[in-house]
Design a protein around this motif. Structure first.
Motif, PDB file in Angstrom:
ATOM      1  N   VAL A 394      15.451  67.302  80.925  1.00  0.00           N
ATOM      2  CA  VAL A 394      15.599  65.855  81.067  1.00  0.00           C
ATOM      3  C   VAL A 394      14.229  65.218  80.895  1.00  0.00           C
ATOM      4  O   VAL A 394      13.246  65.674  81.497  1.00  0.00           O
ATOM      5  CB  VAL A 394      16.185  65.499  82.449  1.00  0.00           C
ATOM      6  N   PRO A 395      14.087  64.182  80.052  1.00  0.00           N
ATOM      7  CA  PRO A 395      12.788  63.524  79.892  1.00  0.00           C
ATOM      8  C   PRO A 395      12.190  63.143  81.241  1.00  0.00           C
ATOM      9  O   PRO A 395      12.908  62.699  82.147  1.00  0.00           O
ATOM     10  CB  PRO A 395      13.127  62.292  79.044  1.00  0.00           C
ATOM     11  N   ILE A 396      10.912  63.286  81.368  1.00  0.00           N
ATOM     12  CA  ILE A 396      10.243  63.139  82.665  1.00  0.00           C
ATOM     13  C   ILE A 396      10.491  61.770  83.281  1.00  0.00           C
ATOM     14  O   ILE A 396      10.646  61.631  84.499  1.00  0.00           O
ATOM     15  CB  ILE A 396       8.728  63.422  82.516  1.00  0.00           C
ATOM     16  N   HIS A 397      10.559  60.727  82.457  1.00  0.00           N
ATOM     17  CA  HIS A 397      10.700  59.377  83.022  1.00  0.00           C
ATOM     18  C   HIS A 397      12.121  59.113  83.530  1.00  0.00           C
ATOM     19  O   HIS A 397      12.344  58.130  84.248  1.00  0.00           O
ATOM     20  CB  HIS A 397      10.303  58.314  81.985  1.00  0.00           C
ATOM     21  N   LEU A 398      13.096  60.011  83.148  1.00  0.00           N
ATOM     22  CA  LEU A 398      14.473  59.836  83.612  1.00  0.00           C
ATOM     23  C   LEU A 398      14.794  60.685  84.839  1.00  0.00           C
ATOM     24  O   LEU A 398      15.874  60.552  85.414  1.00  0.00           O
ATOM     25  CB  LEU A 398      15.459  60.201  82.494  1.00  0.00           C
ATOM     26  N   ARG A 399      13.854  61.529  85.244  1.00  0.00           N
ATOM     27  CA  ARG A 399      14.161  62.454  86.341  1.00  0.00           C
ATOM     28  C   ARG A 399      14.181  61.722  87.686  1.00  0.00           C
ATOM     29  O   ARG A 399      13.574  60.655  87.843  1.00  0.00           O
ATOM     30  CB  ARG A 399      13.135  63.588  86.367  1.00  0.00           C
ATOM     31  N   ASP A 400      14.885  62.338  88.623  1.00  0.00           N
ATOM     32  CA  ASP A 400      15.045  61.757  89.952  1.00  0.00           C
ATOM     33  C   ASP A 400      13.691  61.667  90.659  1.00  0.00           C
ATOM     34  O   ASP A 400      12.995  62.670  90.809  1.00  0.00           O
ATOM     35  CB  ASP A 400      16.009  62.630  90.761  1.00  0.00           C
ATOM     36  N   ALA A 401      13.367  60.473  91.118  1.00  0.00           N
ATOM     37  CA  ALA A 401      12.083  60.261  91.804  1.00  0.00           C
ATOM     38  C   ALA A 401      12.298  59.780  93.227  1.00  0.00           C
ATOM     39  O   ALA A 401      11.399  59.195  93.834  1.00  0.00           O
ATOM     40  CB  ALA A 401      11.244  59.248  91.030  1.00  0.00           C
ATOM     41  N   SER A 402      13.483  60.042  93.785  1.00  0.00           N
ATOM     42  CA  SER A 402      13.808  59.466  95.090  1.00  0.00           C
ATOM     43  C   SER A 402      13.383  60.337  96.266  1.00  0.00           C
ATOM     44  O   SER A 402      13.372  59.867  97.402  1.00  0.00           O
ATOM     45  CB  SER A 402      15.320  59.206  95.182  1.00  0.00           C
ATOM     46  N   GLY A 410       5.326  63.885  88.841  1.00  0.00           N
ATOM     47  CA  GLY A 410       5.372  62.987  87.698  1.00  0.00           C
ATOM     48  C   GLY A 410       6.757  62.460  87.378  1.00  0.00           C
ATOM     49  O   GLY A 410       6.938  61.778  86.366  1.00  0.00           O
ATOM     50  N   HIS A 411       7.759  62.769  88.239  1.00  0.00           N
ATOM     51  CA  HIS A 411       9.124  62.326  87.953  1.00  0.00           C
ATOM     52  C   HIS A 411       9.216  60.804  88.007  1.00  0.00           C
ATOM     53  O   HIS A 411       8.714  60.164  88.930  1.00  0.00           O
ATOM     54  CB  HIS A 411      10.101  62.935  88.966  1.00  0.00           C
ATOM     55  N   GLY A 412       9.855  60.251  87.014  1.00  0.00           N
ATOM     56  CA  GLY A 412      10.050  58.809  86.962  1.00  0.00           C
ATOM     57  C   GLY A 412       8.885  58.050  86.364  1.00  0.00           C
ATOM     58  O   GLY A 412       8.981  56.828  86.147  1.00  0.00           O
ATOM     59  N   GLU A 413       7.808  58.747  86.072  1.00  0.00           N
ATOM     60  CA  GLU A 413       6.626  58.064  85.550  1.00  0.00           C
ATOM     61  C   GLU A 413       6.903  57.532  84.147  1.00  0.00           C
ATOM     62  O   GLU A 413       7.364  58.263  83.270  1.00  0.00           O
ATOM     63  CB  GLU A 413       5.440  59.033  85.517  1.00  0.00           C
ATOM     64  N   GLY A 414       6.650  56.254  83.939  1.00  0.00           N
ATOM     65  CA  GLY A 414       6.873  55.627  82.640  1.00  0.00           C
ATOM     66  C   GLY A 414       8.261  55.048  82.463  1.00  0.00           C
ATOM     67  O   GLY A 414       8.573  54.498  81.395  1.00  0.00           O
ATOM     68  N   TYR A 415       9.093  55.158  83.489  1.00  0.00           N
ATOM     69  CA  TYR A 415      10.452  54.603  83.379  1.00  0.00           C
ATOM     70  C   TYR A 415      10.399  53.083  83.383  1.00  0.00           C
ATOM     71  O   TYR A 415       9.692  52.472  84.192  1.00  0.00           O
ATOM     72  CB  TYR A 415      11.315  55.084  84.536  1.00  0.00           C
ATOM     73  N   LEU A 416      11.142  52.472  82.444  1.00  0.00           N
ATOM     74  CA  LEU A 416      11.209  51.025  82.331  1.00  0.00           C
ATOM     75  C   LEU A 416      12.512  50.541  82.957  1.00  0.00           C
ATOM     76  O   LEU A 416      13.600  50.922  82.508  1.00  0.00           O
ATOM     77  CB  LEU A 416      11.131  50.604  80.860  1.00  0.00           C
ATOM     78  N   TYR A 417      12.398  49.709  83.998  1.00  0.00           N
ATOM     79  CA  TYR A 417      13.559  49.222  84.723  1.00  0.00           C
ATOM     80  C   TYR A 417      14.181  48.068  83.934  1.00  0.00           C
ATOM     81  O   TYR A 417      13.579  46.988  83.819  1.00  0.00           O
ATOM     82  CB  TYR A 417      13.135  48.773  86.114  1.00  0.00           C
ATOM     83  N   PRO A 418      15.411  48.266  83.330  1.00  0.00           N
ATOM     84  CA  PRO A 418      15.974  47.269  82.412  1.00  0.00           C
ATOM     85  C   PRO A 418      16.088  45.875  83.003  1.00  0.00           C
ATOM     86  O   PRO A 418      15.946  44.883  82.264  1.00  0.00           O
ATOM     87  CB  PRO A 418      17.343  47.849  82.064  1.00  0.00           C
ATOM     88  N   HIS A 419      16.349  45.762  84.298  1.00  0.00           N
ATOM     89  CA  HIS A 419      16.550  44.430  84.882  1.00  0.00           C
ATOM     90  C   HIS A 419      15.262  43.608  84.944  1.00  0.00           C
ATOM     91  O   HIS A 419      15.311  42.410  85.249  1.00  0.00           O
ATOM     92  CB  HIS A 419      17.166  44.556  86.283  1.00  0.00           C
TER      93      HIS A 419
END
Length: 466
Positions: A394-402, A410-419
């Motif tokens: 799974v791409p690193i920016h899509l992984r669970d960061a909770s 590095g999980h969730g790094e670079g994820y763009l929040y659509p809202h």
């Protein structure tokens, strides 16, 4: 003893139902099944030349399976044994096979074994037949109303070709009626009967191609007409003879009139040929689904009614509605799935007969909805990719960061929040690296899906990678 035996046979014949008395006595009396029994056709040749081989006779009730078996018994030089699968067990099968083996060894006579309703035999019972069929100890003739490919073992089918009998046409049934009315010995010819056209038409409709059903209905209707004539209800005062083989009473002066009302009273309920677990079940369900897919609400409601009248489980119908709403309507009209699910829930709440109404509503809605199988094709294509392509991480920016420590990985790094973006949409990679740019869902131009298509074209035009 011969005189007593002959008298007993005559008494049995006179007491037998009309359908039994009118069974064909030779191949030339058989009505219908021309593709099997016409001159030079395969089954006729085998019977006439007494060159029998194991076979399965498959067809609806009243099409002539048992009649053919009896004609074979009358013509063959082989010993003829019969079993009914409803009452016979493995011990009975083994006994008949052992007797056949002894008969072949000491008398040189082969044995034809007829098994009626062979589909009711368990797998173990069918397996017990295999060695004797294979080595020629017995010639098996099995009769079944169910599709043999569902109900008979594959090894047995490979050794016993299937002869399929068709339901009789109205012309065939009318010929059988005429023969019964004219035959003074076995039929109803000892009394004059006037069968009104409307009464004949009702008999034919109710019989559904079943010779036994049409003769049973005719016999009871004539008996009721005779009783009415004897009581002065329709033909005047005086006794009328009871119809039957060899009826000795004097014929009535005027024909006994059989009306549609008498036939309706005699029939009470229509003959329904429907097996909830076999061929008819799947064929009618298939016709129901294909009618909805083909946007024909009239045909869809007809097949629905036929299933309900035959006693099909309404939950089975409801499940098919749900599947069809998603598979063949999909996002062209997302409301279709909601209607189908609501109909299924309604049936669970109210049951039958009222449950037929929401089922019909859902079938009509689905049949008339715009159609798209894009969702069905999308999941199929995605499953194919899952089964054939490498499973990339799974791409690193899509992984669970909770969870605690996820950010350290590095999980969730670079994820763009659509809202956080205009239109609540942002281009970023959502697929694994090896599937970037792959398209699984391609919306049609039907119904609401046309809106989805336009929206996706815009987003993809903006350069969405995954």
């Amino acid at each position: 003893m011969d005189l007593f035996a002959a008298a007993e046979r005559r008494a049995r014949q006179a007491a037998a139902p009309l359908a039994e008395r009118m069974r064909p006595r030779d191949l030339d009396e058989v009505v219908g099944q021309e593709e099997l029994l016409g001159p030079g056709r395969p089954l006729r040749v085998l019977v006439e030349r007494d060159r029998l081989r194991s076979m399965i006779l498959y067809g609806p009730p009243g099409s002539g399976k048992t009649t053919l078996a009896r004609l074979i018994a009358a013509r063959t030089k082989a010993f003829f044994a019969s079993l009914n699968a409803v009452t016979a067990g493995v011990a009975d099968v083994r006994r008949v096979i052992e007797e056949a083996r002894e008969r072949l060894r000491y008398q040189g006579q082969r044995t034809v074994l007829f098994i009626d309703e062979i589909h009711r035999f368990t797998r173990a019972q069918q397996d017990a037949l295999l060695p004797a069929v294979e080595d020629g100890t017995i010639v098996l003739i099995g009769a079944t109303t169910q599709n043999p490919f569902f109900s008979v073992n594959a090894p047995l089918l490979s050794r016993a070709p299937i002869f399929r009998l068709s339901a009789l046409t109205d012309e065939h049934l009318s010929q059988i009626i005429n023969r019964a009315l004219a035959d003074p010995e076995r039929g109803l010819g000892s009394i004059p009967v006037e069968l009104e056209p409307a009464a004949r038409a009702l008999l034919l409709r109710a019989a559904n191609g079943d010779a036994r059903a049409v003769l049973n209905g005719l016999e009871l209707a004539v008996e009721m007409a005779v009783a009415g004539a004897g009581q002065g209800l329709s033909q005047g005062e005086g006794e009328a003879p009871v119809p039957g083989a060899g009826a000795g009473g004097a014929a009535v002066a005027q024909p006994v009139r059989v009306t549609a009302e008498l036939v309706a009273a005699a029939l009470q309920t229509r003959t329904v040929h429907y097996d909830g677990e076999g061929d008819e079940h799947y064929d009618v369900l298939s016709a129901f689904i294909k009618s909805m897919r083909g946007s024909d609400p009239d045909a869809a409601v007809y097949w629905l009614a036929r299933m309900l009248e035959a006693g099909e489980d309404p939950r089975t119908i409801a499940r098919r509605l749900i599947i069809h709403a998603a598979e063949d309507v999909g996002n062209a009209d997302p409301q279709a799935l909601l209607v189908a699910v609501a109909a299924a829930q309604a049936v669970e709440h109210v049951g039958l007969p009222e449950g037929r109404i929401p089922l019909a509503q859902a079938a009509i809605y689905i049949a008339t909805a715009p159609k798209s199988n894009s969702a069905y094709k999308a999941i199929g294509a995605a499953l194919e990719a899952v089964r054939t392509e490498r499973w990339e991480p799974v791409p690193i920016h899509l992984r669970d960061a909770s969870y605690p420590g996820a950010k350290r990985l590095g999980h969730g790094e670079g994820y763009l929040y659509p809202h956080d973006y205009p239109g609540h949409h942002v281009v970023q990679q959502y697929l694994p690296d090896n599937l970037v740019g792959r398209r699984f869902y391609e919306p049609s131009d039907q119904g609401y899906e046309a809106v989805l298509r336009e929206r996706l074209q815009k987003w993809r035009g903006e350069g969405q990678a995954g």
